[in-house]
Enzyme design. Structure first.
Site, PDB file in Angstrom:
ATOM      1  N   TYR A 294     -37.160  -4.284  51.719  1.00 34.36           N
ATOM      2  CA  TYR A 294     -36.096  -5.154  52.206  1.00 34.36           C
ATOM      3  C   TYR A 294     -35.020  -4.327  52.922  1.00 34.36           C
ATOM      4  O   TYR A 294     -34.653  -3.259  52.452  1.00 34.36           O
ATOM      5  CB  TYR A 294     -35.436  -5.906  51.044  1.00 34.36           C
ATOM      6  CG  TYR A 294     -36.347  -6.809  50.241  1.00 34.36           C
ATOM      7  CD1 TYR A 294     -37.596  -7.189  50.725  1.00 34.36           C
ATOM      8  CD2 TYR A 294     -35.955  -7.288  48.994  1.00 34.36           C
ATOM      9  CE1 TYR A 294     -38.426  -8.028  49.985  1.00 34.36           C
ATOM     10  CE2 TYR A 294     -36.779  -8.126  48.250  1.00 34.36           C
ATOM     11  CZ  TYR A 294     -38.010  -8.477  48.745  1.00 34.36           C
ATOM     12  OH  TYR A 294     -38.819  -9.299  48.013  1.00 34.36           O
ATOM     13  N   GLU A 369     -23.465 -21.057  30.831  1.00 31.25           N
ATOM     14  CA  GLU A 369     -23.869 -22.186  31.675  1.00 31.25           C
ATOM     15  C   GLU A 369     -22.700 -22.916  32.337  1.00 31.25           C
ATOM     16  O   GLU A 369     -22.868 -23.512  33.396  1.00 31.25           O
ATOM     17  CB  GLU A 369     -24.685 -23.188  30.852  1.00 31.25           C
ATOM     18  CG  GLU A 369     -26.107 -22.732  30.617  1.00 31.25           C
ATOM     19  CD  GLU A 369     -26.917 -23.776  29.879  1.00 31.25           C
ATOM     20  OE1 GLU A 369     -26.362 -24.451  28.993  1.00 31.25           O
ATOM     21  OE2 GLU A 369     -28.114 -23.903  30.196  1.00 31.25           O
TER      22      GLU A 369
END
Ligand SMILES: [Zn+2]
Ligand SMILES: [Zn+2]
Length: 390
Positions: A294, A369
């Site tokens: 990459y 979360e």
């Protein structure tokens, strides 16, 4: 969108994230994940297209004309046995969402589904790119080759990646270098075998390899401007048979990371010159194979400033912080950012009260979360506001 509607979306995002987390899939095997994404987008009335096997692209065409913004999430997991202790931990042995791509997918899906009824407020187009195989072999490139940046042409691309180093709900950003390029090399050193008691009759590749390993460290420390960052790490060295045999062959392999693309292009020749010089000195030979991975991720200055401004005005975001430095990890979002202005944001997900939270790619990784609300809100605000200022 009303507050109760947004609450419902945020609850759905947690539900999707837990379901994806419990059923992780490796690169280009994200069948259940992309089916979930496709099903929810279709149900919300967002047009979808399958791209690059398991990739999904959703498109919302705004009611008014404008530029096209791509928002990107990755969907793949890692080959790792989960030890997070979460009640919704992976049910698949040796596969785990340890890089937070489950959260990325759920946040982008929440943004897309909640924006679908808001077409009248959108100027331009929003492309929702759900990408396979970020952890390897890479899904961004095949998606681009399949035309994901055209029809309509994408004017800017933004992604969010979770980061346990930042407190939950905090957005991290910077202009310029964000993630490093990551290339791999393999060097085979060839000598002449024989009895270890008569080294003068052979060409021993073990001491040659040892010299090469230490000389390669001098690329970063002596050949390159100290203000540039280059990492060259030898990950493996394999050679020899047993104590009384001269090793006729030794292979060393490693990774090279940096931020500067023109500097990156010079590294293979530097490795080859040093390795050949040392081999010549000792009558050995070598063969170098070099695989470009990459590229580096470089955040577009104008886009990153626009994105940070919008994030600062986004309700659910706890704080927007400028990151002091890029990271040496890699991200194949780089391929998008090479072709169109790109911006990679970080979302803090550190569970509160943990002084030393488990890092990404750790079997213990878990995230707070409640931070996903900030990610959904930023994606939504960018969709509503960015295309008209691009
Ligand atoms: Zn990762
Ligand atoms: Zn990742």
């Amino acid at each position: 969108m009303s507050a109760p509607d947004l609450e419902r979306i945020n609850d759905q995002v947690i539900g999707w994230r837990r379901s994806i987390h419990a059923h992780p899939e490796l690169g280009f095997q994200e069948h259940a994940t992309s089916e979930l994404v496709e099903r929810e987008l279709t149900r919300a009335g967002v047009a979808t297209q399958r791209v690059a096997r398991t990739g999904i692209v959703g498109l919302i065409e705004g009611a008014r004309p404008g530029k096209t913004l791509a928002l990107r999430a990755d969907m793949d997991a890692l080959p790792l046995q989960e030890r997070s202790g979460e009640p919704f931990a992976s049910v698949v042995p040796d596969i785990m969402h340890a890089c937070g791509h489950d959260a990325h997918t759920a946040m982008l899906l929440g943004a897309a589904v909640s924006l679908a009824p808001q077409r009248s407020q959108i100027a331009g187009n929003i492309k929702f790119i759900f990408q396979p195989a970020e952890e390897g072999p890479g899904g961004a490139k095949p998606m681009i080759e399949a035309g994901v940046l055209e029809n309509p042409h994408v004017d800017a691309a933004v992604m969010i990646h979770v980061l346990p180093l930042l407190p939950a709900g905090v957005i991290g950003w910077r202009t310029g270098p964000m993630m490093a390029s990551a290339d791999e090399f393999r060097l085979e050193i060839l000598g002449r075998g024989g009895h270890a008691a008569s080294p003068h009759l052979g060409v021993d590749t073990i001491p040659v390899a040892a010299e090469i390993v230490s000389a390669l460290q001098r690329i970063a420390s002596r050949e390159i401007d100290p203000l540039e960052s280059v990492v060259l790490s030898i990950g493996t060295i394999k050679g020899g048979y047993r104590t009384n045999i001269i090793a006729d062959k030794t292979e060393i392999a490693g990774t090279v990371r940096c931020f500067n693309e023109s500097l990156r292009a010079t590294i293979p020749d530097r490795i080859a010159r040093i390795a050949r010089g040392i081999c010549d000195a000792h009558g050995a030979r070598c063969e170098l194979s070099y695989e470009l991975g990459y590229p580096s991720v470089c955040n577009d200055t104008r886009l990153a400033n626009l994105v940070a401004d919008i994030a600062r005005q986004t309700g659910e975001v706890r704080e927007v912080v400028e990151l002091p430095a890029p990271r040496m990890g890699a991200e194949d979002f780089a391929f998008f950012a090479q072709l169109v202005p790109g911006c990679m944001l970080r979302l803090g997900v550190a569970p509160p009260g943990l002084e030393d939270p488990p890092m990404l790619h750790s079997p213990e990784f878990r995230l707070e979360e409640s931070s996903l609300r900030a990610g959904v809100a930023v994606f939504r605000e960018l969709a509503l506001r960015l295309p008209s200022v691009l």
